[in-house]
Design a protein around this motif. Structure first.
Motif, mmCIF file in Angstrom:
data_model
loop_
_atom_site.group_PDB
_atom_site.id
_atom_site.type_symbol
_atom_site.label_atom_id
_atom_site.label_comp_id
_atom_site.label_asym_id
_atom_site.label_seq_id
_atom_site.Cartn_x
_atom_site.Cartn_y
_atom_site.Cartn_z
ATOM 1 N N UNK A 339 28.369 -60.774 51.914
ATOM 2 C CA UNK A 339 29.428 -59.887 51.420
ATOM 3 C C UNK A 339 30.051 -60.457 50.148
ATOM 4 N N UNK A 340 30.382 -59.602 49.210
ATOM 5 C CA UNK A 340 31.034 -60.068 47.990
ATOM 6 C C UNK A 340 32.435 -60.563 48.323
ATOM 7 N N UNK A 348 36.210 -60.272 52.582
ATOM 8 C CA UNK A 348 34.827 -59.857 52.346
ATOM 9 C C UNK A 348 34.731 -58.346 52.152
ATOM 10 N N UNK A 349 33.759 -57.950 51.349
ATOM 11 C CA UNK A 349 33.494 -56.534 51.102
ATOM 12 C C UNK A 349 32.311 -56.100 51.968
ATOM 13 N N UNK A 350 32.503 -55.086 52.813
ATOM 14 C CA UNK A 350 31.460 -54.677 53.750
ATOM 15 C C UNK A 350 30.494 -53.645 53.175
ATOM 16 N N UNK A 351 30.684 -53.284 51.909
ATOM 17 C CA UNK A 351 29.752 -52.355 51.265
ATOM 18 C C UNK A 351 28.942 -53.096 50.205
ATOM 19 N N UNK A 365 24.551 -57.941 49.112
ATOM 20 C CA UNK A 365 24.204 -57.181 50.308
ATOM 21 C C UNK A 365 24.981 -57.760 51.498
ATOM 22 N N UNK A 366 25.898 -56.994 52.082
ATOM 23 C CA UNK A 366 26.736 -57.539 53.147
ATOM 24 C C UNK A 366 26.056 -57.503 54.523
ATOM 25 N N UNK A 391 28.224 -44.804 56.416
ATOM 26 C CA UNK A 391 28.133 -45.318 55.058
ATOM 27 C C UNK A 391 27.919 -46.813 54.964
ATOM 28 N N UNK A 392 28.017 -47.532 56.106
ATOM 29 C CA UNK A 392 27.757 -48.971 56.102
ATOM 30 C C UNK A 392 26.314 -49.259 56.512
ATOM 31 N N UNK A 393 25.743 -50.300 55.920
ATOM 32 C CA UNK A 393 24.392 -50.725 56.282
ATOM 33 C C UNK A 393 24.438 -51.478 57.611
ATOM 34 N N UNK A 394 23.493 -51.184 58.484
ATOM 35 C CA UNK A 394 23.398 -51.904 59.762
ATOM 36 C C UNK A 394 22.683 -53.231 59.515
#
Length: 448
Positions: A339-340, A348-351, A365-366, A391-394
């Motif tokens: 996460x950024x 942390x950024x979850x996107x 890539x989170x 909208x979030x990546x698994x």
């Protein structure tokens, strides 16, 4: 006069015998000087490996040496084929190899071999001496679909015709994106035995059979000052390290994407995997300057380069780093698998985070699903999958040694290493749940 001639004849014979003995002694001495750690012939100048090979549980008893360079074994393939009643011949700068009704053409100009009319790059160049062709062990097992079992106590690698059925499922690009990263893979710690590395390859086969691209967070150098361990794959030539490099090659061959997880994943007196490596706060007592980060990242890249391990991403150990050290990573990688964050991983950024820098787009890539904290955490991970926000990546990471209790390896009467892998393991359950929820596994460079 006849007696004198007879004596003259005997003297000549004695001189010839003495001269022959002298030449043999000198030759023997020269051979002994070159048959220690280094062996030199017209085309080979590598370390001689103290290992032996078996095929279908029978000793091959090779006369020619096996060599090792960068912890990859080079084997005398032409002698091996002659022992196994196969065939080999050299034609037009190509070597033709035949074994078990399988015909292989090694193209020395292109550094590839042709199997079933398909060209496949060799892991390393084939080496041709005056009377033998050498290729890496990994290339050999790939050519003839063989399985290995390593016995470090006996310095032996056993080769078998592969009886495992691993059919690769088609990789779909439909569905919501999911990513999996196998965490903290190093030549030490939980992966210090040949059985642990064999189980890693079994897990790899399972993911390959499910059509799941997987990512490997690789720590190039395992360090534990308290245990007096400093395992540098470029310096420490031994059978375990060769088995580990073989396993990295195996990962890549089965669709694994390897990335760097720091250089040692530790600093000072801490141990690899447990410690942090880069500066996060003054309490860390870790250098916060750019030069330190450059040295670490450069060393990791050099190890990967010399071992010919392609690394497609970087992951900071424990996500713990501050900017300007993070900037050094951005200079070297397009994908940063974490996460950024600008405060050392606290916020942390979850996107997926895009950064337009250095004339290109750098992607963070989170891992919104975080990680599976042992077998008892499986239900919790399944609940997180079921409730993941739109909208979030698994995306998640997993320590594969958690699977080891669910993998049982046994030897058949023929010596073959059979195994059973429970379909109730944590990884099986999580993969099944993600597919049930219409997620599709992606490679990191597929993320847009």
């Amino acid at each position: 006069m006849r007696i004198f001639n007879r004596w003259k004849f005997f003297i000549v014979i004695i001189v010839l015998l003495v001269f022959t003995y002298f030449i043999k002694s000198v030759s023997s001495k020269i051979y002994m000087e070159n048959s220690g750690d280094k062996y030199t012939s017209k085309d080979i100048n590598m370390i001689k490996a103290n290992i032996s090979l078996k095929y279908e549980d029978a000793d091959l008893n090779l006369l020619k040496p096996i060599y090792v360079e960068n912890n990859r074994y080079y084997i005398p393939v032409t002698e091996i084929l002659s022992k196994l009643h196969g065939k080999s011949s050299i034609k037009n700068n190509s070597t033709v190899l035949e074994l078990n009704q399988c015909n292989i053409i090694v193209n020395h100009d292109k550094d590839e071999f042709v199997k079933n009319e398909r060209g496949i790059k060799l892991k390393e160049k084939a080496i041709c001496t005056n009377d033998c062709v050498y290729i890496t062990l990994f290339d050999f097992i790939k050519m003839f679909d063989l399985k290995t079992q390593w016995n470090i106590d006996k310095n032996t690698i056993s080769l078998y015709k592969n009886r495992d059925i691993v059919n690769c499922a088609a990789v779909s690009k439909k569905g919501k994106p999911a990513l999996i990263r196998l965490e903290d893979i190093a030549a030490g710690g939980m992966y210090s035995s040949e059985e642990s590395l064999e189980k890693l390859r079994i897990i790899c086969d399972y993911l390959h059979s499910e059509g799941v691209p997987f990512h490997i967070a690789w720590i190039p150098r395992y360090v534990s000052p308290k245990k007096n361990i400093d395992n540098d794959l470029l310096k420490n030539y031994n059978m375990h390290n060769a088995d580990f490099v073989f396993t990295l090659d195996y990962f890549m061959d089965k669709g694994g994407i390897i990335g760097l997880h720091g250089y040692t994943h530790q600093y000072g007196e801490t141990e690899s995997v447990d410690g942090i490596e880069f500066h996060r706060s003054l309490r860390d007592n870790i250098p916060g300057d750019i030069q330190y980060a450059q040295e670490r990242i450069k060393a990791a890249l050099e190890t990967a380069g010399k071992l010919k391990i392609q690394c497609s991403f970087f992951e900071v150990p424990h996500y713990a780093i501050l900017y300007p050290q993070q900037d050094i990573i951005e200079k070297n990688f397009d994908y940063i698998y974490e996460p950024y964050s600008e405060d050392g991983g606290i916020t942390e950024c979850n996107k997926v985070f895009y950064k337009d820098k250095y004339g290109r787009i750098i992607k963070y890539i989170p891992t919104p699903l975080n990680y599976i904290d042992g077998k008892d955490d499986c239900i919790n991970m399944i609940n997180k999958i079921d409730t993941l926000k739109e909208g979030l990546i698994a995306s998640f990471f997993y320590h594969p040694y958690i699977e080891f209790d669910d993998i049982k390896i046994s030897k058949g009467e023929d010596g073959y290493p059979y195994y059973e892998y429970s379909n109730q393991s944590v990884m099986h359950q999580v993969i099944d749940r993600l597919k049930y929820r219409n997620f599709t596994f992606y490679r990191i460079n597929d993320v847009k």
